[in-house]
Scaffold this motif. Sequence first.
Motif, short mmCIF file in Angstrom:
data_model
loop_
_atom_site.label_atom_id
_atom_site.label_comp_id
_atom_site.label_asym_id
_atom_site.label_seq_id
_atom_site.Cartn_x
_atom_site.Cartn_y
_atom_site.Cartn_z
N ASN A 1 39.32 37.10 54.73
CA ASN A 1 39.90 35.84 54.24
C ASN A 1 38.71 35.22 53.49
O ASN A 1 38.10 34.23 53.82
CB ASN A 1 40.17 35.23 55.43
CG ASN A 1 40.77 33.82 54.83
OD1 ASN A 1 41.23 33.60 53.95
ND2 ASN A 1 40.64 32.72 55.79
N ASN A 2 38.51 35.71 52.09
CA ASN A 2 37.55 35.16 51.29
C ASN A 2 38.17 35.07 49.99
O ASN A 2 39.24 34.88 49.99
CB ASN A 2 36.23 36.18 51.18
CG ASN A 2 35.27 36.24 52.18
OD1 ASN A 2 34.61 35.01 52.50
ND2 ASN A 2 35.11 37.32 53.11
N MET A 3 37.36 34.82 48.87
CA MET A 3 37.89 34.70 47.69
C MET A 3 38.07 35.78 46.81
O MET A 3 38.50 35.68 45.62
CB MET A 3 37.02 33.37 46.89
CG MET A 3 36.73 32.14 47.95
SD MET A 3 38.39 31.45 48.12
CE MET A 3 37.44 29.96 48.81
N GLU A 4 37.85 37.10 46.97
CA GLU A 4 37.60 38.07 46.31
C GLU A 4 38.60 38.86 45.70
O GLU A 4 38.82 39.12 44.62
CB GLU A 4 36.47 39.26 46.89
CG GLU A 4 35.18 39.04 46.67
CD GLU A 4 34.60 37.65 47.36
OE1 GLU A 4 33.89 37.05 46.75
OE2 GLU A 4 35.21 37.46 48.40
N ALA A 5 39.65 38.83 46.43
CA ALA A 5 41.11 39.53 46.37
C ALA A 5 41.73 38.62 45.28
O ALA A 5 42.18 39.17 44.15
CB ALA A 5 42.01 39.42 47.55
N SER A 6 41.51 37.26 45.23
CA SER A 6 42.31 36.38 44.20
C SER A 6 41.54 36.65 42.95
O SER A 6 42.11 36.72 41.90
CB SER A 6 41.92 34.98 44.46
OG SER A 6 42.85 34.65 45.86
N GLN A 7 40.09 36.93 42.94
CA GLN A 7 39.43 36.85 41.51
C GLN A 7 39.74 38.09 41.06
O GLN A 7 39.87 38.48 39.76
CB GLN A 7 38.00 36.73 41.98
CG GLN A 7 37.60 35.34 42.30
CD GLN A 7 37.95 34.53 41.05
OE1 GLN A 7 37.67 34.48 39.85
NE2 GLN A 7 38.51 33.30 41.73
N VAL A 8 39.87 39.47 41.74
CA VAL A 8 40.19 40.64 41.35
C VAL A 8 41.76 40.72 40.62
O VAL A 8 41.74 41.36 39.75
CB VAL A 8 40.05 41.82 42.45
CG1 VAL A 8 40.52 43.36 42.10
CG2 VAL A 8 38.54 41.96 42.78
N LEU A 9 42.49 40.11 41.33
CA LEU A 9 43.76 39.94 40.90
C LEU A 9 43.75 39.20 39.59
O LEU A 9 44.54 39.49 38.69
CB LEU A 9 44.75 39.59 41.69
CG LEU A 9 46.26 38.99 41.57
CD1 LEU A 9 46.84 40.42 40.98
CD2 LEU A 9 46.89 38.39 42.49
N CYS A 10 43.14 38.07 39.50
CA CYS A 10 43.03 37.21 38.32
C CYS A 10 42.88 38.14 37.07
O CYS A 10 43.22 38.02 36.18
CB CYS A 10 42.14 36.01 38.58
SG CYS A 10 41.27 35.14 37.20
N TYR A 11 41.55 38.88 37.23
CA TYR A 11 41.00 39.68 36.37
C TYR A 11 41.98 40.70 35.77
O TYR A 11 42.16 41.21 34.52
CB TYR A 11 39.50 40.15 36.42
CG TYR A 11 38.75 39.17 36.04
CD1 TYR A 11 37.92 39.03 34.82
CD2 TYR A 11 38.21 37.98 36.94
CE1 TYR A 11 36.96 38.03 34.70
CE2 TYR A 11 37.41 37.07 36.65
CZ TYR A 11 36.77 37.11 35.47
OH TYR A 11 35.97 36.26 35.25
N ALA A 12 42.26 41.43 36.89
CA ALA A 12 43.29 42.74 36.62
C ALA A 12 44.62 42.21 35.71
O ALA A 12 45.11 42.77 34.98
CB ALA A 12 43.69 43.29 37.71
N ALA A 13 45.33 41.15 36.43
CA ALA A 13 46.43 40.73 35.86
C ALA A 13 46.34 40.15 34.41
O ALA A 13 47.02 40.28 33.58
CB ALA A 13 47.08 39.67 36.88
N GLY A 14 45.04 39.65 34.39
CA GLY A 14 44.87 38.84 33.04
C GLY A 14 44.73 39.83 32.02
O GLY A 14 45.18 39.74 30.76
N VAL A 15 43.71 40.89 32.04
CA VAL A 15 43.77 41.83 31.39
C VAL A 15 44.76 42.67 30.97
O VAL A 15 45.36 42.89 29.88
CB VAL A 15 42.52 42.83 31.73
CG1 VAL A 15 42.48 44.07 30.86
CG2 VAL A 15 41.10 42.29 31.76
#
Length: 247
Positions: A142-156
Amino acid sequence: MHQGLRLGRPWLALVLLAFCLPLFIGLGIPDLETDEAIYSFAVDEIVAHGDWLEPKSSPSTTTVFLEKPPLKFWLVAAPIKAGLLPHNEFGLRFVDVVLTGAAFVYVFAVGVILAGPVCGAVAVLMLFVHWPLVFAHGLRTNNMEASQVLCYAAGVFHFLRWSAVEASRERRLHAVGLSLAFVLGFMTKFVAALFLPFTLGLAVLAVPRVRQRFFGEWTLWLSCVGLILALCAPWFVYAHVRFGEQF
């Protein structure tokens, strides 16, 4: 591209079965530690007292957590508050694993665009076996990393599809998808999310065809900026008015 995605469906099934579903195994066993305990405390306070706009900072029940926007706390607390998930370690980490699974699917899709489904599956494999990324303050916590990885993967992914498709409606959908991916990252860990538009901006400037399309659709991207501001600005305005210089 569509043909590549169709041919990649068996590989996508492999990614889901071999890399996404195993993330749920033993999810509730490890204890909450370091930042995960701090973030889980904020979720606990939301569930207990409904402090949605002012999550509390551990160990105080009065000090407001202002280091990061509260979207991640909301995503974790909402299904627990609604009774859809148990209020325990498993429930606190469930959303992160769902976000990680979505990120893996996007990484697979980017690989399909670049070199085919085998490339996508191997790319996900490389993430899945990287222990620090998955377990050490990582994607299963329960940290912030999953959200960030999804942000970048989906964004790209949505940027690549916007730059490639010809149908204007589909381009608009991918532009909105990119915008929502950025909102997820920005409202979770805003500084880290800023590297996404910076990186994509360099791609726009470097590729003449993409640059021409981007400036030819400036009204679309201006609308996307408006969407981002509409979704992100209210909490920042509220926090500034409520806490002033402290915020």
